[in-house]
Write an enzyme that holds these catalytic residues in place. Structure first.
Site, PDB file in Angstrom:
ATOM      1  N   GLU A   1      -3.219  10.149  18.256  1.00 14.25           N
ATOM      2  CA  GLU A   1      -3.585  11.569  18.257  1.00 14.25           C
ATOM      3  C   GLU A   1      -4.640  11.865  17.185  1.00 14.25           C
ATOM      4  O   GLU A   1      -5.630  12.568  17.435  1.00 14.25           O
ATOM      5  CB  GLU A   1      -2.338  12.434  18.022  1.00 14.25           C
ATOM      6  CG  GLU A   1      -1.341  12.431  19.167  1.00 14.25           C
ATOM      7  CD  GLU A   1      -0.457  11.186  19.208  1.00 14.25           C
ATOM      8  OE1 GLU A   1       0.297  11.023  20.178  1.00 14.25           O
ATOM      9  OE2 GLU A   1      -0.529  10.361  18.260  1.00 14.25           O
TER      10      GLU A   1
ATOM     11  N   SER B   1       4.525  -1.654   4.199  1.00 11.00           N
ATOM     12  CA  SER B   1       4.715  -3.036   4.651  1.00 11.00           C
ATOM     13  C   SER B   1       4.951  -3.979   3.478  1.00 11.00           C
ATOM     14  O   SER B   1       4.200  -3.958   2.500  1.00 11.00           O
ATOM     15  CB  SER B   1       3.491  -3.504   5.438  1.00 11.00           C
ATOM     16  OG  SER B   1       3.289  -2.708   6.581  1.00 11.00           O
TER      17      SER B   1
ATOM     18  N   GLU C   1     -12.397  -3.780   5.390  1.00  8.11           N
ATOM     19  CA  GLU C   1     -12.068  -4.775   6.423  1.00  8.11           C
ATOM     20  C   GLU C   1     -12.891  -4.575   7.686  1.00  8.11           C
ATOM     21  O   GLU C   1     -12.714  -5.280   8.671  1.00  8.11           O
ATOM     22  CB  GLU C   1     -10.581  -4.698   6.774  1.00  8.11           C
ATOM     23  CG  GLU C   1      -9.687  -5.343   5.746  1.00  8.11           C
ATOM     24  CD  GLU C   1      -8.272  -5.465   6.270  1.00  8.11           C
ATOM     25  OE1 GLU C   1      -7.775  -6.595   6.364  1.00  8.11           O
ATOM     26  OE2 GLU C   1      -7.654  -4.429   6.568  1.00  8.11           O
TER      27      GLU C   1
ATOM     28  N   GLN D   1       0.838  -1.205   0.000  1.00  3.12           N
ATOM     29  CA  GLN D   1       0.000   0.000   0.000  1.00  3.12           C
ATOM     30  C   GLN D   1       0.869   1.249   0.000  1.00  3.12           C
ATOM     31  O   GLN D   1       1.596   1.496   0.960  1.00  3.12           O
ATOM     32  CB  GLN D   1      -0.902  -0.027   1.241  1.00  3.12           C
ATOM     33  CG  GLN D   1      -1.863   1.128   1.384  1.00  3.12           C
ATOM     34  CD  GLN D   1      -2.638   1.037   2.686  1.00  3.12           C
ATOM     35  OE1 GLN D   1      -2.055   1.020   3.763  1.00  3.12           O
ATOM     36  NE2 GLN D   1      -3.950   0.951   2.597  1.00  3.12           N
ATOM     37  N   GLY D   2       0.806   2.040  -1.052  1.00  2.00           N
ATOM     38  CA  GLY D   2       1.607   3.256  -1.167  1.00  2.00           C
ATOM     39  C   GLY D   2       0.840   4.480  -0.726  1.00  2.00           C
ATOM     40  O   GLY D   2       0.383   5.266  -1.568  1.00  2.00           O
ATOM     41  N   TYR D   3       0.688   4.645   0.575  1.00  2.00           N
ATOM     42  CA  TYR D   3      -0.046   5.785   1.136  1.00  2.00           C
ATOM     43  C   TYR D   3       0.896   6.758   1.851  1.00  2.00           C
ATOM     44  O   TYR D   3       1.130   7.865   1.394  1.00  2.00           O
ATOM     45  CB  TYR D   3      -1.118   5.303   2.112  1.00  2.00           C
ATOM     46  CG  TYR D   3      -2.408   4.808   1.507  1.00  2.00           C
ATOM     47  CD1 TYR D   3      -2.571   4.655   0.135  1.00  2.00           C
ATOM     48  CD2 TYR D   3      -3.482   4.465   2.329  1.00  2.00           C
ATOM     49  CE1 TYR D   3      -3.762   4.192  -0.402  1.00  2.00           C
ATOM     50  CE2 TYR D   3      -4.685   3.995   1.805  1.00  2.00           C
ATOM     51  CZ  TYR D   3      -4.819   3.869   0.445  1.00  2.00           C
ATOM     52  OH  TYR D   3      -6.010   3.411  -0.071  1.00  2.00           O
ATOM     53  N   SER D   4       1.404   6.333   3.012  1.00  2.00           N
ATOM     54  CA  SER D   4       2.157   7.245   3.883  1.00  2.00           C
ATOM     55  C   SER D   4       3.404   7.782   3.209  1.00  2.00           C
ATOM     56  O   SER D   4       4.078   7.083   2.445  1.00  2.00           O
ATOM     57  CB  SER D   4       2.550   6.533   5.183  1.00  2.00           C
ATOM     58  OG  SER D   4       1.419   6.211   5.943  1.00  2.00           O
TER      59      SER D   4
END
Length: 410
Positions: free
Chosen positions: A394, A180, A263, A145-148
């Site tokens: 947070e 990951s 999910e 997953q290429g998000y952050s």
């Protein structure tokens, strides 16, 4: 007959009744037959693994995941037209619960099975479904997953990776982090900015990127556990064909938010089963006399901590049941998931901190001399990430404050 269907027929029937025919039996019988199959299949798999069971080893985890897929335990909720089992969400929940209870490890293609596949089924073209679903179903292709990004972690809408429209597709440039299993993945779904002039939630697109493309560079990140499950991924003038855009251009935020909801109802089940199992282990440690004959459970402080954790385990199970019931009714996802995420991650850290207190110097024996101590110490070190991943505590508190409590933004 599809490649996957043929492989499944060859692999044989996982539970006496094929998974596809499991609607013919009730939930209790389904659970019992699944439990029996897992007990037999996983024991055999662990016994045959060179050197014995190694549930933290990524090769071991991938091989066990391959075994599950070969025996028909993937695509549980997919339509049968795409090789799935079309099982109701209640049966999918049973699978996740029993799989966790068996002691078998989670796989390395969780993102492919749990996030990308249902997103493809909802947003993908017929050609995209035909291209990618069989590879996920058989576990032949692993996804990440290429998000952050370094400057956009929990604030996902602030991603700066850009995909410039060019002849025949997009030219992708950017830097992702905490990805990951990127070093093991063949494909990555990437949230990238295709309209830099649009507001930050707008102008994003959802691209399917071949990790073997020229210009893709992966750098594993060494963790405190000594492993490197997370990676940095660099995209340098990577060409992405136009037919690998999932959904509409500049509508990637909609796709990403839908992907995050798929999910719901089952995500926490394996984690809560593991929590309860670890809680039982900690209870045994608290009742075990040390070298001087002292029983830790005789301490009011230890008893109080354990009782609080037992209450956490029970309340988290109720929250999970509520989420599952809501998902089965078709209720839209709400901010309640943020409450469960905070509760689970922080309670799990407290549980493992208590285990370290009870183990004492044995917690340093992580070389296999004391398997129980090694497992708990590894879990303790890994748990430091749990209040960060999938949205920091947070950020989750902000969601609860604004969407559940109606507090103003600052």
């Amino acid at each position: 007959m599809s490649e996957v269907q043929s492989a499944r027929n060859t692999a044989g029937d996982p539970v006496g009744n094929t998974a596809c025919d499991s609607a013919a039996i009730d939930d209790a019988a389904f659970r019992q037959s699944l439990r029996a199959w897992l007990a037999s299949a996983y024991a055999r798999f662990a016994r045959d693994w060179p050197g014995g069971a190694a549930p933290r080893d990524l090769d071991y985890r991938r091989a066990w995941e391959d075994t599950l897929c070969a025996n028909g335990w993937s695509g549980l909720g997919w339509p049968k037209a795409h090789g799935g089992q079309a099982l109701p969400l209640s049966r999918q929940a049973v699978f996740h619960e029993e799989h966790a209870r068996s002691g078998a490890p989670l796989g390395v293609n969780l993102i492919g099975h749990g996030i990308l596949a249902p997103t493809l089924l909802h947003f993908g073209t017929d050609a995209q479904k035909a291209r990618f679903l069989p590879g996920i179903l058989s576990n032949r292709e692993v996804w990440c997953q290429g998000y952050s990004e370094p400057g956009a972690g929990s604030d996902l809408a602030s991603v700066r990776t850009r995909a410039e429209a060019v002849d025949g597709g997009y030219r992708l440039n950017g830097h992702k982090i905490w990805t990951s299993f990127a070093d093991r993945a063949q494909w990555c779904f990437v949230l990238a900015r295709t309209d830099p002039q649009a507001p930050k939630h707008k102008g994003l697109s959802f691209l399917l990127v071949d990790m073997r493309s020229p210009g893709v560079r992966v750098e594993p990140i060494r963790q405190i556990t000594g492993e490197a499950e997370f990676c940095e991924v660099f995209f340098e003038d990577v060409f992405v064909p136009a037919d690998l855009l999932l959904g509409e251009q500049n509508q990637g935020w909609k796709v990403a938010m839908a992907a995050a909801s798929f999910e719901r109802g089952t995500y926490f089940i394996p984690r809560l089963v593991r929590f309860a199992q670890e809680l039982g282990t900690v209870r045994q440690l608290a009742l075990r006399p040390d070298a001087y004959g002292h029983v830790p459970a005789s301490s009011a402080s230890v008893r109080h901590k354990w009782a609080r954790l037992a209450a956490d385990s029970h309340v988290l199970a109720l929250k999970s049941q509520r989420a599952l019931a809501g998902a089965m009714r078709g209720d839209p996802p709400g901010p309640e998931g943020s409450s469960t995420k905070i509760h689970w991650s922080e309670a799990h850290q407290r549980l493992l901190e208590l285990s370290m207190q009870l183990l004492g110097e044995s917690a340093c024996l992580t070389d296999g001399a004391d398997e129980q101590a090694a497992a708990l110490t590894h879990a303790y070190l890994w748990s430091r990430a749990e209040t960060i991943l999938a949205g920091t505590s947070e950020i989750q508190r902000n969601i609860i404050a604004e969407q559940m409590l109606g507090l103003p933004k600052f």
